[in-house]
Motif scaffolding. Structure first.
Motif, short mmCIF file in Angstrom:
data_model
loop_
_atom_site.label_atom_id
_atom_site.label_comp_id
_atom_site.label_asym_id
_atom_site.label_seq_id
_atom_site.Cartn_x
_atom_site.Cartn_y
_atom_site.Cartn_z
N GLN A 19 34.44 -0.61 -23.20
CA GLN A 19 35.12 -0.61 -24.81
C GLN A 19 35.16 0.43 -25.25
O GLN A 19 36.78 0.69 -25.57
N ASN A 20 34.49 2.06 -24.85
CA ASN A 20 35.46 3.30 -24.86
C ASN A 20 36.49 3.22 -24.51
O ASN A 20 37.59 3.47 -24.90
N ILE A 21 36.89 2.59 -23.19
CA ILE A 21 38.12 3.06 -22.16
C ILE A 21 38.71 1.98 -22.95
O ILE A 21 40.49 1.84 -22.79
N ALA A 22 38.78 0.63 -23.57
CA ALA A 22 39.29 -0.11 -24.38
C ALA A 22 39.74 0.38 -25.50
O ALA A 22 41.09 0.12 -25.67
N GLN A 23 39.18 1.61 -25.72
CA GLN A 23 39.97 2.39 -26.98
C GLN A 23 41.00 3.17 -26.30
O GLN A 23 41.33 3.66 -26.56
N ILE A 24 40.61 3.84 -25.23
CA ILE A 24 41.88 4.26 -24.73
C ILE A 24 42.94 3.86 -24.29
O ILE A 24 43.95 4.19 -24.46
N LEU A 25 43.01 3.16 -23.78
CA LEU A 25 43.82 1.81 -23.69
C LEU A 25 44.97 1.75 -25.11
O LEU A 25 45.74 2.33 -25.37
N LEU A 26 43.83 1.89 -26.13
CA LEU A 26 45.05 1.32 -27.35
C LEU A 26 45.32 3.37 -28.25
O LEU A 26 46.36 3.06 -28.28
N ILE A 92 37.44 -7.23 -19.08
CA ILE A 92 38.21 -8.08 -20.74
C ILE A 92 38.93 -8.57 -21.02
O ILE A 92 38.56 -9.74 -21.48
N VAL A 93 39.75 -9.44 -19.18
CA VAL A 93 39.79 -10.89 -19.35
C VAL A 93 38.56 -11.99 -19.74
O VAL A 93 38.58 -12.86 -19.77
N THR A 94 37.59 -11.76 -18.73
CA THR A 94 36.56 -12.66 -18.61
C THR A 94 35.67 -12.03 -20.16
O THR A 94 35.33 -13.70 -20.66
N ASN A 95 35.27 -11.45 -20.64
CA ASN A 95 35.32 -11.25 -22.02
C ASN A 95 35.69 -10.66 -23.32
O ASN A 95 35.81 -9.87 -24.12
N LYS A 96 36.97 -11.65 -23.44
CA LYS A 96 37.88 -11.60 -24.35
C LYS A 96 37.50 -11.59 -25.73
O LYS A 96 37.73 -10.50 -26.79
N THR A 101 39.46 -7.71 -31.04
CA THR A 101 39.68 -6.73 -31.62
C THR A 101 40.65 -6.54 -30.98
O THR A 101 41.85 -5.68 -31.79
N GLU A 102 40.28 -5.50 -29.99
CA GLU A 102 40.91 -4.35 -29.93
C GLU A 102 42.51 -5.18 -28.62
O GLU A 102 43.38 -4.62 -28.97
N ILE A 103 42.19 -6.71 -28.87
CA ILE A 103 43.18 -7.25 -27.76
C ILE A 103 44.27 -7.41 -28.56
O ILE A 103 45.44 -7.06 -28.95
N VAL A 104 43.88 -7.67 -29.93
CA VAL A 104 45.14 -8.25 -30.96
C VAL A 104 45.56 -6.68 -31.22
O VAL A 104 47.11 -6.99 -30.80
N GLN A 105 44.62 -5.83 -31.18
CA GLN A 105 45.54 -4.41 -31.75
C GLN A 105 46.84 -3.74 -30.51
O GLN A 105 47.73 -3.02 -30.83
N MET A 106 46.40 -4.23 -29.42
CA MET A 106 46.48 -4.22 -27.96
C MET A 106 48.21 -4.94 -28.21
O MET A 106 49.47 -4.34 -27.76
N GLN A 107 48.05 -6.14 -28.76
CA GLN A 107 48.86 -6.95 -29.00
C GLN A 107 50.60 -6.82 -30.02
O GLN A 107 51.60 -6.45 -29.28
#
Length: 174
Positions: A19-26, A92-96, A101-107
């Motif tokens: 989750q933290n890494i997803a935030q870093i990606l964002l 991320i793909v396994t637990n979409k 929320t992060e995926i939508v923001q990244m898109q």
């Protein structure tokens, strides 16, 4: 039972870390977006420089240097993003659903980035055409100045020949 709890705890910790890494990606995508905004502004300033009657090469060089620095920052961000994403892609793909929320923001960020890259490329091409025009104009001005100098030199040489009085035969019997 103790073992199942440890596995579940490790999964929760891994999910929290991801989750933290997803935030870093964002944050990386947001930073890339900001840098692209800076490049767009710099392209606009460059267009103004190139519209001037007399090209300010120092200002143009400084602008090109700033865009080069922004480009280097983007490359570093891209490299870091790709490396980090490669590490967490499976999670991320396994637990979409956990990262929806992060995926939508990244898109959204990726769409904005794509639009800005298109805008930047269009401005870059337009600026390149302006620069080519400016350089051709300056080359023509140099050519004209050289031609005028050559004509002036030829005129000067021709006039000197007219003023030249060749030695005359003198009657020395007097």
């Amino acid at each position: 039972m103790e073992r199942g709890h440890e596995t579940q705890q490790a999964g929760v910790e891994r999910a929290g870390m991801s989750q933290n890494i997803a935030q870093i990606l964002l944050q990386g995508l947001e930073k890339k977006n900001q840098i692209l905004d800076d490049i767009i502004k710099e392209n606009e300033q460059q267009a103004e420089i190139l519209k001037q009657e007399v090209l300010n090469m120092d200002a143009l060089d400084a602008s090109l240097d700033r865009i080069g620095a922004y480009t280097e920052m983007l490359e570093k961000l891209d490299d870091g993003f790709e490396a980090l994403y490669d590490r967490v892609r499976t999670e991320i793909v396994t637990n979409k659903s956990a990262y929806q929320t992060e995926i939508v923001q990244m898109q959204n960020y990726i769409q904005q980035i794509t639009d800005k890259v298109v805008k930047i490329n269009t401005a870059r091409m337009r600026n390149q055409m302006r620069a080519d025009s400016q350089f051709k104009k300056q080359a023509q001005e140099i050519k004209n100045a050289m031609s005028k100098t050559r004509a002036s030199k030829n005129y000067y040489n021709s006039m000197n020949k007219l003023n030249y009085v060749s030695p005359q035969f003198y009657d020395s019997k007097k």
